[in-house]
Design a protein around this motif. Structure first.
Motif, PDB file in Angstrom:
ATOM      1  N   PRO A 134      97.228  90.083  20.357  1.00  0.00           N
ATOM      2  CA  PRO A 134      98.424  89.457  20.910  1.00  0.00           C
ATOM      3  C   PRO A 134      98.388  89.300  22.435  1.00  0.00           C
ATOM      4  N   LEU A 135      97.759  90.227  23.150  1.00  0.00           N
ATOM      5  CA  LEU A 135      97.683  90.085  24.605  1.00  0.00           C
ATOM      6  C   LEU A 135      96.856  88.857  24.989  1.00  0.00           C
ATOM      7  N   VAL A 136      95.748  88.648  24.290  1.00  0.00           N
ATOM      8  CA  VAL A 136      94.953  87.440  24.524  1.00  0.00           C
ATOM      9  C   VAL A 136      95.748  86.201  24.129  1.00  0.00           C
ATOM     10  N   LEU A 137      96.464  86.294  23.013  1.00  0.00           N
ATOM     11  CA  LEU A 137      97.271  85.170  22.545  1.00  0.00           C
ATOM     12  C   LEU A 137      98.366  84.826  23.548  1.00  0.00           C
ATOM     13  N   ALA A 138      98.967  85.836  24.177  1.00  0.00           N
ATOM     14  CA  ALA A 138     100.015  85.583  25.171  1.00  0.00           C
ATOM     15  C   ALA A 138      99.484  84.749  26.329  1.00  0.00           C
ATOM     16  N   VAL A 139      98.237  85.001  26.753  1.00  0.00           N
ATOM     17  CA  VAL A 139      97.619  84.214  27.821  1.00  0.00           C
ATOM     18  C   VAL A 139      97.437  82.765  27.369  1.00  0.00           C
ATOM     19  N   LEU A 140      97.000  82.575  26.133  1.00  0.00           N
ATOM     20  CA  LEU A 140      96.830  81.223  25.598  1.00  0.00           C
ATOM     21  C   LEU A 140      98.173  80.495  25.517  1.00  0.00           C
ATOM     22  N   LEU A 141      99.213  81.208  25.148  1.00  0.00           N
ATOM     23  CA  LEU A 141     100.540  80.596  25.050  1.00  0.00           C
ATOM     24  C   LEU A 141     101.018  80.119  26.416  1.00  0.00           C
ATOM     25  N   VAL A 142     100.779  80.934  27.441  1.00  0.00           N
ATOM     26  CA  VAL A 142     101.179  80.541  28.799  1.00  0.00           C
ATOM     27  C   VAL A 142     100.451  79.271  29.218  1.00  0.00           C
ATOM     28  N   ALA A 143      99.171  79.197  28.892  1.00  0.00           N
ATOM     29  CA  ALA A 143      98.340  78.086  29.354  1.00  0.00           C
ATOM     30  C   ALA A 143      98.530  76.808  28.551  1.00  0.00           C
ATOM     31  N   LEU A 144      98.758  76.931  27.256  1.00  0.00           N
ATOM     32  CA  LEU A 144      98.686  75.759  26.381  1.00  0.00           C
ATOM     33  C   LEU A 144     100.007  75.349  25.740  1.00  0.00           C
ATOM     34  N   LEU A 145     100.946  76.264  25.596  1.00  0.00           N
ATOM     35  CA  LEU A 145     102.166  75.962  24.841  1.00  0.00           C
ATOM     36  C   LEU A 145     103.217  75.318  25.740  1.00  0.00           C
ATOM     37  N   PRO A 146     103.821  74.215  25.315  1.00  0.00           N
ATOM     38  CA  PRO A 146     104.894  73.603  26.111  1.00  0.00           C
ATOM     39  C   PRO A 146     106.251  74.217  25.774  1.00  0.00           C
ATOM     40  N   GLU A 147     107.179  74.008  26.667  1.00  0.00           N
ATOM     41  CA  GLU A 147     108.558  74.325  26.338  1.00  0.00           C
ATOM     42  C   GLU A 147     109.078  73.226  25.408  1.00  0.00           C
ATOM     43  N   SER A 148     110.081  73.551  24.618  1.00  0.00           N
ATOM     44  CA  SER A 148     110.678  72.573  23.718  1.00  0.00           C
ATOM     45  C   SER A 148     111.246  71.402  24.514  1.00  0.00           C
ATOM     46  N   ALA A 149     110.856  70.188  24.126  1.00  0.00           N
ATOM     47  CA  ALA A 149     111.368  68.998  24.815  1.00  0.00           C
ATOM     48  C   ALA A 149     112.876  68.876  24.641  1.00  0.00           C
ATOM     49  N   GLN A 150     113.375  69.186  23.454  1.00  0.00           N
ATOM     50  CA  GLN A 150     114.819  69.120  23.229  1.00  0.00           C
ATOM     51  C   GLN A 150     115.554  70.123  24.105  1.00  0.00           C
ATOM     52  N   PHE A 151     114.984  71.333  24.227  1.00  0.00           N
ATOM     53  CA  PHE A 151     115.618  72.339  25.087  1.00  0.00           C
ATOM     54  C   PHE A 151     115.645  71.851  26.529  1.00  0.00           C
ATOM     55  N   MET A 152     114.550  71.240  26.983  1.00  0.00           N
ATOM     56  CA  MET A 152     114.512  70.746  28.359  1.00  0.00           C
ATOM     57  C   MET A 152     115.581  69.685  28.598  1.00  0.00           C
ATOM     58  N   VAL A 153     115.818  68.846  27.589  1.00  0.00           N
ATOM     59  CA  VAL A 153     116.846  67.817  27.722  1.00  0.00           C
ATOM     60  C   VAL A 153     118.233  68.458  27.818  1.00  0.00           C
ATOM     61  N   VAL A 154     118.502  69.393  26.919  1.00  0.00           N
ATOM     62  CA  VAL A 154     119.810  70.047  26.901  1.00  0.00           C
ATOM     63  C   VAL A 154     120.079  70.784  28.204  1.00  0.00           C
ATOM     64  N   ARG A 155     119.031  71.403  28.772  1.00  0.00           N
ATOM     65  CA  ARG A 155     119.187  72.161  30.019  1.00  0.00           C
ATOM     66  C   ARG A 155     118.979  71.300  31.258  1.00  0.00           C
ATOM     67  N   LYS A 156     118.860  69.967  31.041  1.00  0.00           N
ATOM     68  CA  LYS A 156     118.797  69.008  32.144  1.00  0.00           C
ATOM     69  C   LYS A 156     117.623  69.256  33.089  1.00  0.00           C
ATOM     70  N   TRP A 157     116.443  69.465  32.491  1.00  0.00           N
ATOM     71  CA  TRP A 157     115.229  69.563  33.296  1.00  0.00           C
ATOM     72  C   TRP A 157     114.901  68.172  33.855  1.00  0.00           C
ATOM     73  N   PRO A 158     114.105  68.103  34.919  1.00  0.00           N
ATOM     74  CA  PRO A 158     113.734  66.805  35.482  1.00  0.00           C
ATOM     75  C   PRO A 158     113.076  65.892  34.447  1.00  0.00           C
ATOM     76  N   ALA A 159     113.422  64.626  34.476  1.00  0.00           N
ATOM     77  CA  ALA A 159     112.924  63.671  33.484  1.00  0.00           C
ATOM     78  C   ALA A 159     111.400  63.587  33.495  1.00  0.00           C
ATOM     79  N   GLU A 160     110.792  63.696  34.660  1.00  0.00           N
ATOM     80  CA  GLU A 160     109.336  63.585  34.747  1.00  0.00           C
ATOM     81  C   GLU A 160     108.647  64.725  34.005  1.00  0.00           C
TER      82      GLU A 160
END
Length: 458
Positions: free
Chosen positions: A187-213
């Motif tokens: 899991p510690l190795v997996l956590a590093v991969l998650l930081v590097a490769l996993l995106p935040e949810s696009a829907q969550f970003m919209v709801v929280r008004k993240w920058p459009a770009e």
């Protein structure tokens, strides 16, 4: 310059499943596999602990239950946190701490310290699972969402198998601690991969008004649609935001009037489903031994149950994507009831008993697993992580109830057939809950895992 409007989930639904979404699926699959590895590992180190520490089997009860309690609490807490600060953040932290606490548990010198570390490990696992489900469901096109989420859950069975194989090799060579160390490093190795490769949810970003770009940058990895070339010129929206206000907490949302009945039925169905699953998972070897099987025969026949789950997850996910998902899941519970009743009536031929156990694994595991896809489709973006997490958390109580009720049945000396016959009761209760949920939901609003949605652009 006039801004075009793009609804994020509808855009995802209209695209093919891209290589980037495959990466998300693989990462979430590995998170679930870590849960399966942990489940297997603790069971396999138990005999070594009994011999090395000179304790009784009963003394290991708190160790086994501590992780389940932690799983439930972790799930209940993680959902609201993820709906507030993000799915990725909570998922990465939970996987990291799960690994760290597993490493710490390998250094335990007493049953009390191991119990404490197992509880903390359970907190991490409980927080990870619902966020993996939520994130994956929000990046899966609606037409294949059920089968994608169910495929992700196949990781549990894979992790379970790998945990057993690793334990069989590691314990004789390096001791029981090596299994928990392996379960921590992964899991510690997996956590590093998650930081590097996993995106935040696009829907969550919209709801929280993240920058459009930032939103456009993620979506460009799914599709090379030319409309995403200039993200700042787009106005991203989430279609389900109208059902909630920012002033309402995510927990208040899932128990509010539009969702309260569905929430109650999802909780009931998942609770009773996990009762069946964990009773069989924990007590099948004992039941078979009491029925006259050898230790090897009991282990081999029991292994057919999780094996059937892999096939069942994929099959039911495929069916749910092509028909009414709630009714399909309810029918899986009805099939589960029919199978356990058939076994309870008495099957003298061991080959056919093995076939029925495999089919029971297909039905029970897929019915329980697919509940996460139903919950993810039912709740809006603002409460999705909380809705999924609380269903999983309440369900963990059903897991504890299943393990305990199995022990009570064993202590009462109930025969093999009677135990299976009684399991039909929670299966029918779960089916009833989903049929009722489906009828109420169909009468008010249509929330489907398979509906086609048009991308609104203007």
């Amino acid at each position: 310059m006039k801004k075009h409007t793009l609804e994020v989930q509808s855009f995802v639904d209209s695209q093919r499943f891209s290589p980037y979404q495959w990466i998300i699926l693989i990462l979430c699959f590995l998170v679930v596999a870590a849960d399966g590895f942990d489940t297997a590992a603790v069971g396999f180190v138990a005999p070594s602990l009994i011999g090395e520490w000179g304790i009784t089997r009963a003394a290991l009860g708190p160790v086994m239950s501590a992780a389940l309690v932690g799983l439930g609490i972790g799930a209940l807490a993680a959902g609201p946190a993820a709906d507030r600060i993000g799915r990725k953040v909570v998922l990465v932290l939970s996987v990291f701490f799960f690994g760290a606490w597993s490493l710490a548990s390998s250094q335990s010198g007493s049953i009390e310290s191991l119990t404490a570390w197992r509880f903390l490990t359970g907190l991490g696992l409980g927080a990870a699972m619902p966020n993996a489900v939520t994130l994956m469901s929000e990046y899966a096109p609606a037409r294949i969402r059920a089968i994608v989420v169910n495929a992700m859950f196949c990781g549990f069975s894979v992790g379970l198998t790998i945990g057993g194989l690793c334990a069989a090799w590691l314990i004789p060579e390096f001791g029981w601690q090596s299994v928990l160390i392996t379960g921590g490093i992964g899991p510690l190795v997996l956590a590093v991969l998650l930081v590097a490769l996993l995106p935040e949810s696009a829907q969550f970003m919209v709801v929280r008004k993240w920058p459009a770009e930032k939103i456009a940058r993620v979506l460009r990895r799914i599709s090379n649609d030319p409309r995403l070339a200039h993200g700042a010129a787009l106005n991203f929206i989430a279609a389900d935001t109208h059902v909630a206000t920012e002033k309402k907490s995510s927990l208040a949302l899932i128990v509010s009037k539009p969702y309260s009945f569905g929430t109650a039925m999802l909780w009931l169905a998942y609770f009773t489903g996990l009762m069946i699953y964990y009773l069989l998972t924990n007590w099948l070897p004992t039941l078979f031994k009491d029925a006259g099987f050898t230790a090897q025969g009991a282990a081999l026949t029991t292994s057919l149950f999780p094996l059937g789950g892999i096939l069942g997850n994929l099959c039911l996910g495929w069916v749910m994507g092509r028909t009414n998902p709630r009714r399909a899941n309810a029918c899986a519970y009805v099939l589960s009831a029919a199978l356990v009743l058939t076994i309870g009536c008495g099957v003298s031929d061991r080959f056919w008993l093995a076939v029925l156990i495999f089919l029971t694994g297909v039905a029970v595991t897929s019915a329980v697993t697919s509940m996460s896809a139903l919950a993810a489709a039912f709740y809006p973006t603002q409460g999705r992580a909380t809705g999924v997490a609380w269903m999983l958390g309440i369900g963990r109580m059903g897991a504890v109830a299943g393990a305990l009720s199995g022990g009570v049945m064993m202590s009462l000396g109930l025969p093999f057939g009677a135990v299976f016959t009684l399991l039909a009761v929670p299966a029918f209760v779960a089916a009833f809950a989903l049929f009722a949920f489906g009828r109420r939901n169909d009468a008010t609003k249509e929330i489907s895992l398979s509906e086609d949605v048009i991308v609104p652009m203007e």
